[in-house]
Design a protein around this motif. Sequence first.
Motif, PDB file in Angstrom:
ATOM      1  N   TYR A 121       3.206   5.816  -2.952  1.00 55.44           N
ATOM      2  CA  TYR A 121       4.393   6.528  -3.414  1.00 55.44           C
ATOM      3  C   TYR A 121       4.362   6.651  -4.941  1.00 55.44           C
ATOM      4  O   TYR A 121       4.617   7.725  -5.485  1.00 55.44           O
ATOM      5  CB  TYR A 121       5.655   5.796  -2.940  1.00 55.44           C
ATOM      6  CG  TYR A 121       6.932   6.388  -3.475  1.00 55.44           C
ATOM      7  CD1 TYR A 121       7.471   7.543  -2.923  1.00 55.44           C
ATOM      8  CD2 TYR A 121       7.593   5.792  -4.539  1.00 55.44           C
ATOM      9  CE1 TYR A 121       8.636   8.095  -3.422  1.00 55.44           C
ATOM     10  CE2 TYR A 121       8.762   6.340  -5.045  1.00 55.44           C
ATOM     11  CZ  TYR A 121       9.279   7.488  -4.482  1.00 55.44           C
ATOM     12  OH  TYR A 121      10.435   8.035  -4.985  1.00 55.44           O
ATOM     13  N   ASP A 122       4.035   5.537  -5.617  1.00 62.42           N
ATOM     14  CA  ASP A 122       3.987   5.556  -7.080  1.00 62.42           C
ATOM     15  C   ASP A 122       2.904   6.495  -7.600  1.00 62.42           C
ATOM     16  O   ASP A 122       3.118   7.226  -8.567  1.00 62.42           O
ATOM     17  CB  ASP A 122       3.766   4.145  -7.624  1.00 62.42           C
ATOM     18  CG  ASP A 122       4.983   3.244  -7.445  1.00 62.42           C
ATOM     19  OD1 ASP A 122       6.089   3.781  -7.205  1.00 62.42           O
ATOM     20  OD2 ASP A 122       4.829   2.005  -7.552  1.00 62.42           O
ATOM     21  N   VAL A 123       1.735   6.480  -6.956  1.00 58.26           N
ATOM     22  CA  VAL A 123       0.647   7.368  -7.378  1.00 58.26           C
ATOM     23  C   VAL A 123       1.054   8.827  -7.171  1.00 58.26           C
ATOM     24  O   VAL A 123       0.846   9.675  -8.053  1.00 58.26           O
ATOM     25  CB  VAL A 123      -0.654   7.041  -6.607  1.00 58.26           C
ATOM     26  CG1 VAL A 123      -1.694   8.134  -6.776  1.00 58.26           C
ATOM     27  CG2 VAL A 123      -1.220   5.702  -7.064  1.00 58.26           C
ATOM     28  N   ASP A 124       1.635   9.128  -6.023  1.00 58.52           N
ATOM     29  CA  ASP A 124       2.085  10.502  -5.757  1.00 58.52           C
ATOM     30  C   ASP A 124       3.132  10.944  -6.783  1.00 58.52           C
ATOM     31  O   ASP A 124       3.125  12.091  -7.250  1.00 58.52           O
ATOM     32  CB  ASP A 124       2.662  10.620  -4.338  1.00 58.52           C
ATOM     33  CG  ASP A 124       1.603  10.475  -3.258  1.00 58.52           C
ATOM     34  OD1 ASP A 124       0.397  10.579  -3.585  1.00 58.52           O
ATOM     35  OD2 ASP A 124       1.972  10.252  -2.091  1.00 58.52           O
ATOM     36  N   LYS A 125       4.029  10.035  -7.136  1.00 61.53           N
ATOM     37  CA  LYS A 125       5.059  10.330  -8.120  1.00 61.53           C
ATOM     38  C   LYS A 125       4.428  10.616  -9.486  1.00 61.53           C
ATOM     39  O   LYS A 125       4.825  11.562 -10.169  1.00 61.53           O
ATOM     40  CB  LYS A 125       5.986   9.114  -8.216  1.00 61.53           C
ATOM     41  CG  LYS A 125       7.408   9.425  -8.536  1.00 61.53           C
ATOM     42  CD  LYS A 125       8.246   8.216  -8.180  1.00 61.53           C
ATOM     43  CE  LYS A 125       9.271   7.922  -9.215  1.00 61.53           C
ATOM     44  NZ  LYS A 125      10.106   6.784  -8.902  1.00 61.53           N
ATOM     45  N   CYS A 126       3.438   9.820  -9.862  1.00 62.85           N
ATOM     46  CA  CYS A 126       2.751  10.030 -11.145  1.00 62.85           C
ATOM     47  C   CYS A 126       2.042  11.384 -11.165  1.00 62.85           C
ATOM     48  O   CYS A 126       2.094  12.102 -12.177  1.00 62.85           O
ATOM     49  CB  CYS A 126       1.740   8.914 -11.408  1.00 62.85           C
ATOM     50  SG  CYS A 126       2.496   7.349 -11.884  1.00 62.85           S
ATOM     51  N   ILE A 127       1.399  11.731 -10.070  1.00 63.17           N
ATOM     52  CA  ILE A 127       0.716  13.024  -9.989  1.00 63.17           C
ATOM     53  C   ILE A 127       1.732  14.155 -10.128  1.00 63.17           C
ATOM     54  O   ILE A 127       1.506  15.126 -10.855  1.00 63.17           O
ATOM     55  CB  ILE A 127      -0.083  13.139  -8.668  1.00 63.17           C
ATOM     56  CG1 ILE A 127      -1.281  12.189  -8.703  1.00 63.17           C
ATOM     57  CG2 ILE A 127      -0.532  14.576  -8.418  1.00 63.17           C
ATOM     58  CD1 ILE A 127      -1.990  12.029  -7.369  1.00 63.17           C
ATOM     59  N   ARG A 128       2.864  14.018  -9.449  1.00 70.50           N
ATOM     60  CA  ARG A 128       3.910  15.040  -9.534  1.00 70.50           C
ATOM     61  C   ARG A 128       4.439  15.156 -10.970  1.00 70.50           C
ATOM     62  O   ARG A 128       4.597  16.254 -11.501  1.00 70.50           O
ATOM     63  CB  ARG A 128       5.052  14.717  -8.566  1.00 70.50           C
ATOM     64  CG  ARG A 128       6.036  15.896  -8.421  1.00 70.50           C
ATOM     65  CD  ARG A 128       7.200  15.588  -7.522  1.00 70.50           C
ATOM     66  NE  ARG A 128       8.165  14.825  -8.298  1.00 70.50           N
ATOM     67  CZ  ARG A 128       8.749  13.694  -7.894  1.00 70.50           C
ATOM     68  NH1 ARG A 128       8.487  13.200  -6.715  1.00 70.50           N
ATOM     69  NH2 ARG A 128       9.595  13.059  -8.662  1.00 70.50           N
ATOM     70  N   PHE A 129       4.667  14.007 -11.617  1.00 74.14           N
ATOM     71  CA  PHE A 129       5.149  14.020 -12.999  1.00 74.14           C
ATOM     72  C   PHE A 129       4.114  14.647 -13.935  1.00 74.14           C
ATOM     73  O   PHE A 129       4.474  15.377 -14.861  1.00 74.14           O
ATOM     74  CB  PHE A 129       5.499  12.614 -13.477  1.00 74.14           C
ATOM     75  CG  PHE A 129       6.772  12.064 -12.892  1.00 74.14           C
ATOM     76  CD1 PHE A 129       7.789  12.902 -12.431  1.00 74.14           C
ATOM     77  CD2 PHE A 129       6.960  10.698 -12.792  1.00 74.14           C
ATOM     78  CE1 PHE A 129       8.956  12.385 -11.901  1.00 74.14           C
ATOM     79  CE2 PHE A 129       8.129  10.173 -12.264  1.00 74.14           C
ATOM     80  CZ  PHE A 129       9.132  11.014 -11.813  1.00 74.14           C
TER      81      PHE A 129
ATOM     82  N   GLN B 230       0.837  -1.202   0.000  1.00 75.09           N
ATOM     83  CA  GLN B 230       0.000   0.000   0.000  1.00 75.09           C
ATOM     84  C   GLN B 230       0.875   1.257   0.000  1.00 75.09           C
ATOM     85  O   GLN B 230       0.606   2.207  -0.732  1.00 75.09           O
ATOM     86  CB  GLN B 230      -0.918  -0.031   1.225  1.00 75.09           C
ATOM     87  CG  GLN B 230      -2.020   0.986   1.202  1.00 75.09           C
ATOM     88  CD  GLN B 230      -2.942   0.822   2.408  1.00 75.09           C
ATOM     89  OE1 GLN B 230      -2.501   0.435   3.497  1.00 75.09           O
ATOM     90  NE2 GLN B 230      -4.215   1.094   2.214  1.00 75.09           N
ATOM     91  N   ALA B 231       1.927   1.256   0.809  1.00 74.53           N
ATOM     92  CA  ALA B 231       2.831   2.406   0.868  1.00 74.53           C
ATOM     93  C   ALA B 231       3.548   2.591  -0.472  1.00 74.53           C
ATOM     94  O   ALA B 231       3.679   3.718  -0.956  1.00 74.53           O
ATOM     95  CB  ALA B 231       3.846   2.219   1.996  1.00 74.53           C
ATOM     96  N   ALA B 232       3.990   1.489  -1.070  1.00 73.02           N
ATOM     97  CA  ALA B 232       4.674   1.574  -2.362  1.00 73.02           C
ATOM     98  C   ALA B 232       3.723   2.105  -3.433  1.00 73.02           C
ATOM     99  O   ALA B 232       4.108   2.932  -4.262  1.00 73.02           O
ATOM    100  CB  ALA B 232       5.217   0.207  -2.764  1.00 73.02           C
ATOM    101  N   SER B 233       2.486   1.644  -3.417  1.00 72.25           N
ATOM    102  CA  SER B 233       1.502   2.111  -4.399  1.00 72.25           C
ATOM    103  C   SER B 233       1.212   3.586  -4.210  1.00 72.25           C
ATOM    104  O   SER B 233       1.119   4.341  -5.189  1.00 72.25           O
ATOM    105  CB  SER B 233       0.199   1.310  -4.271  1.00 72.25           C
ATOM    106  OG  SER B 233       0.405  -0.022  -4.657  1.00 72.25           O
TER     107      SER B 233
END
Length: 105
Positions: A61-69, A56-59
């Motif tokens: 992180y990935d979602v937050d990274k995608c939003i930032r990108f 859940q934490a990894a997901s």
Amino acid sequence: MKKLQDSHQARLKSVQSSYYEQLDTIQETRRKINTALDTIEQKTLKEMKDTFIKLQAASKYDVDKCIRFQDELKQLGDAIQNISDKCKRELSFTTTWKCNSLKPF
């Protein structure tokens, strides 16, 4: 006859005693198995929960990274659009200026 009856009763008591001993052994074994299964269940559930939390934490992180990108790409797209608009205006100005300077008075 009395002796035979006493002998049968003694054997019956022996069989009954053996039955209860085996019953106790089976019940004790069952308790041990249940305890072992409970321990396995608790460990498995804890491992599953730990794994779920990590995933859940990894997901997240990935979602937050995608939003930032996505935000960064939008900003980059806007910047490119602004540069393009500015270049068009400068080119238009330059062209107009050159055309005006080439006209005879």
